[in-house]
Design a protein around this motif. Structure first.
Motif, PDB file in Angstrom:
ATOM      1  N   LEU A 122       1.115  -0.760  -0.084  1.00  0.00           N
ATOM      2  CA  LEU A 122      -0.334   0.163   0.192  1.00  0.00           C
ATOM      3  C   LEU A 122       0.699   1.452   0.069  1.00  0.00           C
ATOM      4  O   LEU A 122       0.016   2.327   0.555  1.00  0.00           O
ATOM      5  CB  LEU A 122      -0.907  -0.428   1.508  1.00  0.00           C
ATOM      6  CG  LEU A 122      -1.653  -1.052   1.354  1.00  0.00           C
ATOM      7  CD1 LEU A 122      -2.583  -1.460   2.421  1.00  0.00           C
ATOM      8  CD2 LEU A 122      -2.668  -1.399  -0.003  1.00  0.00           C
ATOM      9  N   SER A 123       2.501   0.984  -0.164  1.00  0.00           N
ATOM     10  CA  SER A 123       2.959   2.491  -0.340  1.00  0.00           C
ATOM     11  C   SER A 123       2.287   3.283  -1.470  1.00  0.00           C
ATOM     12  O   SER A 123       2.057   2.488  -2.419  1.00  0.00           O
ATOM     13  CB  SER A 123       4.193   1.854   0.009  1.00  0.00           C
ATOM     14  OG  SER A 123       4.648   1.270   0.487  1.00  0.00           O
ATOM     15  N   VAL A 124       3.119   4.046  -1.216  1.00  0.00           N
ATOM     16  CA  VAL A 124       2.774   5.507  -2.681  1.00  0.00           C
ATOM     17  C   VAL A 124       4.532   6.212  -2.146  1.00  0.00           C
ATOM     18  O   VAL A 124       4.264   6.052  -1.265  1.00  0.00           O
ATOM     19  CB  VAL A 124       1.554   6.085  -2.239  1.00  0.00           C
ATOM     20  CG1 VAL A 124       0.352   5.682  -2.875  1.00  0.00           C
ATOM     21  CG2 VAL A 124       1.702   6.373  -0.851  1.00  0.00           C
ATOM     22  N   GLY A 125       4.483   6.827  -3.153  1.00  0.00           N
ATOM     23  CA  GLY A 125       5.294   8.007  -3.203  1.00  0.00           C
ATOM     24  C   GLY A 125       6.337   8.195  -4.191  1.00  0.00           C
ATOM     25  O   GLY A 125       6.403   6.916  -4.727  1.00  0.00           O
ATOM     26  N   SER A 126       7.604   8.707  -3.843  1.00  0.00           N
ATOM     27  CA  SER A 126       8.947   8.864  -5.003  1.00  0.00           C
ATOM     28  C   SER A 126       9.354   7.279  -5.418  1.00  0.00           C
ATOM     29  O   SER A 126      10.110   7.087  -6.306  1.00  0.00           O
ATOM     30  CB  SER A 126       9.548   9.789  -4.649  1.00  0.00           C
ATOM     31  OG  SER A 126      10.256   9.741  -3.415  1.00  0.00           O
ATOM     32  N   LEU A 127       9.610   6.742  -4.093  1.00  0.00           N
ATOM     33  CA  LEU A 127      10.313   5.664  -4.137  1.00  0.00           C
ATOM     34  C   LEU A 127       9.625   4.474  -4.825  1.00  0.00           C
ATOM     35  O   LEU A 127      10.221   3.645  -5.746  1.00  0.00           O
ATOM     36  CB  LEU A 127      10.496   5.474  -3.147  1.00  0.00           C
ATOM     37  CG  LEU A 127      11.148   3.999  -3.000  1.00  0.00           C
ATOM     38  CD1 LEU A 127      12.262   4.073  -3.056  1.00  0.00           C
ATOM     39  CD2 LEU A 127      11.525   3.220  -1.559  1.00  0.00           C
ATOM     40  N   LEU A 128       8.491   4.758  -4.876  1.00  0.00           N
ATOM     41  CA  LEU A 128       7.166   3.434  -5.670  1.00  0.00           C
ATOM     42  C   LEU A 128       7.170   4.196  -7.845  1.00  0.00           C
ATOM     43  O   LEU A 128       7.647   3.212  -8.173  1.00  0.00           O
ATOM     44  CB  LEU A 128       5.847   3.781  -5.519  1.00  0.00           C
ATOM     45  CG  LEU A 128       4.871   2.552  -6.291  1.00  0.00           C
ATOM     46  CD1 LEU A 128       5.300   1.159  -5.816  1.00  0.00           C
ATOM     47  CD2 LEU A 128       3.463   3.152  -5.402  1.00  0.00           C
ATOM     48  N   GLU A 129       7.557   5.125  -7.172  1.00  0.00           N
ATOM     49  CA  GLU A 129       7.349   6.173  -9.298  1.00  0.00           C
ATOM     50  C   GLU A 129       9.036   5.385  -9.644  1.00  0.00           C
ATOM     51  O   GLU A 129       9.038   5.017 -10.766  1.00  0.00           O
ATOM     52  CB  GLU A 129       7.336   7.397  -8.782  1.00  0.00           C
ATOM     53  CG  GLU A 129       6.574   7.919  -8.587  1.00  0.00           C
ATOM     54  CD  GLU A 129       5.330   7.650  -9.393  1.00  0.00           C
ATOM     55  OE1 GLU A 129       5.123   7.395 -10.552  1.00  0.00           O
ATOM     56  OE2 GLU A 129       3.749   6.965  -8.992  1.00  0.00           O
ATOM     57  N   PHE A 130      10.139   5.985  -8.903  1.00  0.00           N
ATOM     58  CA  PHE A 130      11.217   4.784  -9.657  1.00  0.00           C
ATOM     59  C   PHE A 130      11.399   3.610  -9.005  1.00  0.00           C
ATOM     60  O   PHE A 130      11.745   2.430 -10.516  1.00  0.00           O
ATOM     61  CB  PHE A 130      12.439   5.109  -8.217  1.00  0.00           C
ATOM     62  CG  PHE A 130      13.598   4.524  -7.953  1.00  0.00           C
ATOM     63  CD1 PHE A 130      14.492   5.225  -9.393  1.00  0.00           C
ATOM     64  CD2 PHE A 130      14.056   2.891  -7.442  1.00  0.00           C
ATOM     65  CE1 PHE A 130      16.008   4.756  -9.315  1.00  0.00           C
ATOM     66  CE2 PHE A 130      15.076   2.791  -8.284  1.00  0.00           C
ATOM     67  CZ  PHE A 130      16.000   3.422  -9.153  1.00  0.00           C
ATOM     68  N   HIS A 131      10.068   2.882  -8.977  1.00  0.00           N
ATOM     69  CA  HIS A 131      10.621   1.538  -8.637  1.00  0.00           C
ATOM     70  C   HIS A 131       9.785   0.929  -9.644  1.00  0.00           C
ATOM     71  O   HIS A 131      10.061   0.387 -10.455  1.00  0.00           O
ATOM     72  CB  HIS A 131       9.554   1.121  -7.244  1.00  0.00           C
ATOM     73  CG  HIS A 131       8.930  -0.673  -7.391  1.00  0.00           C
ATOM     74  ND1 HIS A 131       9.824  -1.742  -8.572  1.00  0.00           N
ATOM     75  CD2 HIS A 131       7.738  -1.092  -7.920  1.00  0.00           C
ATOM     76  CE1 HIS A 131       8.782  -3.249  -8.018  1.00  0.00           C
ATOM     77  NE2 HIS A 131       7.543  -2.184  -8.232  1.00  0.00           N
ATOM     78  N   PHE A 132       8.657   2.068 -10.434  1.00  0.00           N
ATOM     79  CA  PHE A 132       7.940   1.673 -12.371  1.00  0.00           C
ATOM     80  C   PHE A 132       9.301   2.329 -13.005  1.00  0.00           C
ATOM     81  O   PHE A 132       8.753   1.486 -14.124  1.00  0.00           O
ATOM     82  CB  PHE A 132       6.624   2.611 -11.857  1.00  0.00           C
ATOM     83  CG  PHE A 132       5.663   2.128 -11.104  1.00  0.00           C
ATOM     84  CD1 PHE A 132       5.460   0.393 -10.822  1.00  0.00           C
ATOM     85  CD2 PHE A 132       5.280   2.932 -10.274  1.00  0.00           C
ATOM     86  CE1 PHE A 132       4.191   0.097 -10.745  1.00  0.00           C
ATOM     87  CE2 PHE A 132       3.775   2.869  -9.408  1.00  0.00           C
ATOM     88  CZ  PHE A 132       3.653   1.327  -8.822  1.00  0.00           C
TER      89      PHE A 132
END
Ligand code: SF4
Length: 810
Positions: free
Chosen positions: A498-508
């Motif tokens: 359920l995490s959100v944020g810039s680290l998730l964007e980097f993951h994608f």
């Protein structure tokens, strides 16, 4: 989902499909000769069993390939007598329901639905699990009917691709209970199916009577329309070059709509490369809706029967850009699927679903407009959207078309842009600074893998020892570090879904980059470049340098050169596709770079007006080569001023860069302050662009300076006295750079040298697009100045429209 014509012996067929000693069916049988509606198990269950809130947070999922592999692993574990991919079909009232059950284990008498996942089955949201059960129960009902079983065990098998472990949820069901559930599901769907069938019948009947919305076809427009109809009838691809002013939008939409009922086409997608094209398409569709209206102007029968949906970008459709897309954060996501049926029904009744209509309906029902639009794609007849909806790796239309087996006919407007757009869809960049920043923000469990990736990338940059280098392949050590880091990131988000944020964007970003690195072949370059600060040697793109005004960085890039290998399958799967634009010559360029079928048809539609309406002149004495620009500026400005004096009015002057534009405009302003002028600036917003265009007034006078290939060089409509001429300085060739050299080498290698695919062909397409601003209607007259002596070269003139009569100025 589709409507089937009933065979003459429909009732006999229906009863014959049911074994005599099968359990009593809860489903009613249709009357003889009534229609039958085909629907997949997946569609039926998604429609009837999806409940609760929308949740677009990251949840671990397996790729389609991993899904197939996972099913293979489970099947192997079951033994030789395990049955896979069992085709099932049954009728229930007017519905014909079909699908493929994943597997049947005869020893355990167990029908299995295998869901390949990443992570823990407990993390799967309850509403999704409920959907999985609904699918399995439906397969169970069909299976019991066919095999005459009184009961069966159903097992939901969650197979984790990372650990290769299975988690099984098993339950025993009686055939009668499954039959009852199946009947309830069908009953919940049948009303919708009835209205869909009625809609399809009415739509097809109305389209057969659709009339052309103009008094007559313009010159050339009929040729185009006939070619589009033929390609739809034959299920082929068509590349159509048609000049401005002939009415291409309605000239392609009308014949394709006429082909819909005749050739059983499910949907039409009208896709554009730029947002302005969507407005034009909606205008044309609005006229077609009114095409059978008579004097009242209200939508005629064809119009009322045609559902038109605009695919709205997320930033335009979102009502709460500060929120995340799940029920706990956004009120329009909470209970989305509970309120969707009401909104869906209202939307299909409206039929005309542009962005405003979608918003109105969605907000009336308290759900998200953007995601309502995504749902309505299934039920619309004409979809107006961007090319990425079909051609991107994750394109919505491509996914749905495959899953729901649509017969889709496609029109691509401004198709000369598709090569470049597709290249961007299959290119990705990874900056070392970005990895470093992610490592600092990441939890300890991931940090090590990201640090190792940083180190591997830095070593790769050091090894290249050049500000820019193209490598023959991505080195194994780097790929391993990349895979490890991407795996660690996946694992982290598996555990924190359920995490959100810039680290998730980097993951994608990282996952996308990895996929493209793994798919590397001669269709893409793998390059490394360093940025030592703005303007330093080695910066191959101004934009990149500007981004890094603060210091040094390095980037690894997968740079697609020829997207054909990614798109070939998509073109093949479409019922038909027409790529059209004013500038598509030579057709081999699009056919070879995009991967269109070899038997693709080509039409070059003549202009709608006599050639004399456009006076084309080449300024022979001018060289706009970079080294000669200062020297030729005086003469170039003199040509512009003389033309203006000879025929005062509104002009556009195109240059290859902002610097060159400013120099020329500045010189003209100094010499002729009496000539009004206005200039395109870098990064103009919508307001500034409108202001630029508003300077072109009827009977006005002045010169708008713009960049070739920029926002004012295509899609701009300035008929009559709004624009009476254009000047094009330079050939529009791409700037000299090492990247460009490598692109050229790779294209030469792929398609043979001397084709001009890297430079001259796209450059001339830009020139002809810009020139197309001058004549917009058959009544227009104007002049075009080509300000460079190279326009006399045979290889250049060969790429210019044949009807241009190049005059000379000594
Ligand atoms: S309104 Fe915005 S935040 Fe809410 S679900 Fe829609 S797209 Fe997501």
């Amino acid at each position: 989902m589709s409507l089937e014509s009933p065979p003459a012996d429909e009732a006999a067929d229906c009863s014959g499909a049911t074994p005599p000693d099968a359990p009593a069916q809860a489903c009613p049988e249709p009357a003889v000769g009534t229609w039958r509606y085909a629907v997949s198990v997946r569609e039926l269950c998604e429609f009837t069993a999806k409940r609760g809130s929308l949740d677009r947070r990251f949840t671990p999922s397996a790729t389609a390939l991993e899904g197939l592999m996972g099913q293979g692993v489970v099947a192997q574990r079951r033994g030789a007598d395990y049955e896979t991919e069992i085709a099932l079909e049954a009728t229930c009232g007017p519905l014909r329901v079909r699908g493929r059950a994943d597997g049947f284990d005869p020893r355990r008498r167990c029908l299995e639905e295998i869901k390949t996942i990443r992570g823990q089955p407990d993390d799967i949201p309850p509403n999704r699990r409920q959907l999985h059960w609904a699918q399995l129960q439906t397969y169970g009902a069909l299976f019991c009917r066919v095999r005459k079983l009184p009961e069966i065990a159903l097992a939901l098998v969650y197979f984790d691709v990372a650990s290769q472990s299975e988690h099984e949820l098993r339950q025993l069901y009686g055939a009668e209970e499954l039959e009852q559930l199946f009947a309830e599901r069908c009953a919940a769907f049948v009303d919708w199916a009835l209205q869909e069938a009625a809609h399809r019948t009415a739509r097809d009947a109305a389209l057969q009577t659709l009339v052309f919305p103009e008094p007559s076809f313009r010159a050339g427009q009929r040729d185009l329309a006939e070619a589009v109809y033929r390609s739809a009838a034959q299920g082929r691809c068509l590349v159509a070059q048609a000049p401005t002013g002939i009415g291409k939008t309605v000239g392609t939409l009308f014949p394709l709509l006429k082909a819909v009922p005749v050739h059983g086409i499910d949907k039409i997608a009208y896709l554009t490369c730029k947002g302005t094209g969507r407005i034009t398409a909606l205008e044309a569709l609005g006229n077609l809706r009114a095409g059978t209206a008579g004097a009242t102007g209200a939508a005629g029968p064809a119009g009322r029967s045609l559902r038109v949906l605009t695919l709205v970008p997320k930033d335009e459709g979102c009502e709460h850009p500060d929120k995340a897309c799940h029920g706990e954060a956004c009120p329009l996501a909470a209970g989305f699927y509970d309120r969707l049926p009401g909104a869906r029904r209202e939307a299909v009744t409206l039929g005309w679903l542009d962005a405003a209509a979608q918003r109105d309906v969605a907000l009336r029902h308290g759900i998200c407009p953007y995601y309502l639009g995504q749902e309505l794609v299934r039920w619309a007849d004409v979809l107006v959207g961007d090319v990425h909806h079909l051609f991107d790796a994750n394109g919505l239309l491509w996914g749905l078309m495959q899953a729901l087996d649509w017969k889709l006919a496609v029109l691509v407007d401004e198709a000369h842009n598709l090569v470049e757009r597709a290249r961007r869809m299959y290119s990705a960049e990874l900056r070392i600074g970005q990895v470093r920043a992610a490592a600092q923000a990441a939890p300890a469990a991931v940090r090590g893998a990201l640090d190792a990736l940083t180190q591997a990338a830095e070593e790769l940059v050091l090894d290249t020892a050049a500000p820019y280098a193209v490598l023959p392949a991505a080195p194994d050590t780097f790929v391993q570090a990349l895979q490890t880091a991407a795996g660690a990131m996946s694992e982290h988000f598996n555990q924190h879904p359920l995490s959100v944020g810039s680290l998730l964007e980097f993951h994608f970003d990282l996952q996308r980059f990895l996929k493209l690195v793994e798919a590397l072949s001669d269709h893409s370059l793998f390059d490394v470049q360093t940025f030592l600060g703005p303007g330093s040697p080695g910066t191959v793109a101004d934009a990149h340098a500007a981004d890094h005004a603060g210091g040094s960085d390095a980037a690894l890039c997968v740079r697609n050169v020829a997207p054909a290998c990614f798109l070939r399958q998509r073109f093949k799967a479409l019922h038909s596709v027409t790529l059209f634009s004013a500038t598509l010559a030579p057709p081999e360029y699009a056919i070879r770079l995009l991967g269109l079928p070899e038997d693709c048809a080509w039409i070059d539609v003549p202009p709608a007006f006599p050639a004399e309406h456009l006076s084309v002149r080449v300024a022979d004495g001018i060289s706009t080569r970079f080294a000669h620009r200062d020297r030729s500026l005086e003469r170039l400005v003199a040509v512009i001023a003389e033309q203006f004096d000879q025929a005062p009015g509104n002009y556009l002057a195109f240059f290859s860069s902002f610097d060159y534009l400013d120099k020329a405009a500045g010189r003209l302003a100094a010499q002729r302050p009496d000539i009004p002028q206005w200039r395109q600036a870098r990064r103009m917003g919508a307001g500034a662009r409108a202001e630029f265009l508003s300077r072109f007034r009827p009977q006005g006078q002045g010169i708008g300076f713009a960049v070739l290939g920029g926002v004012f060089a295509e899609g701009v409509d300035l008929p009559g006295s709004l624009l009476i001429g254009a000047f094009i300085a330079t050939l529009g060739l791409p700037p000299v750079s090492v990247t460009q050299d490598h692109m050229q080498q790779r294209l030469d290698q792929l398609f043979g040298p001397g084709q001009g695919y890297a430079d001259l062909v796209p450059a001339m397409q830009r020139v002809v697009q810009a020139a197309g601003r001058v004549l917009r209607t058959p009544e227009d007259r104007g002049c075009l100045w080509l300000l460079d002596d190279r326009y006399r070269r045979p290889e250049v003139t060969a790429l210019l429209p044949g009807w241009w009569q190049l005059g000379r100025r000594a």
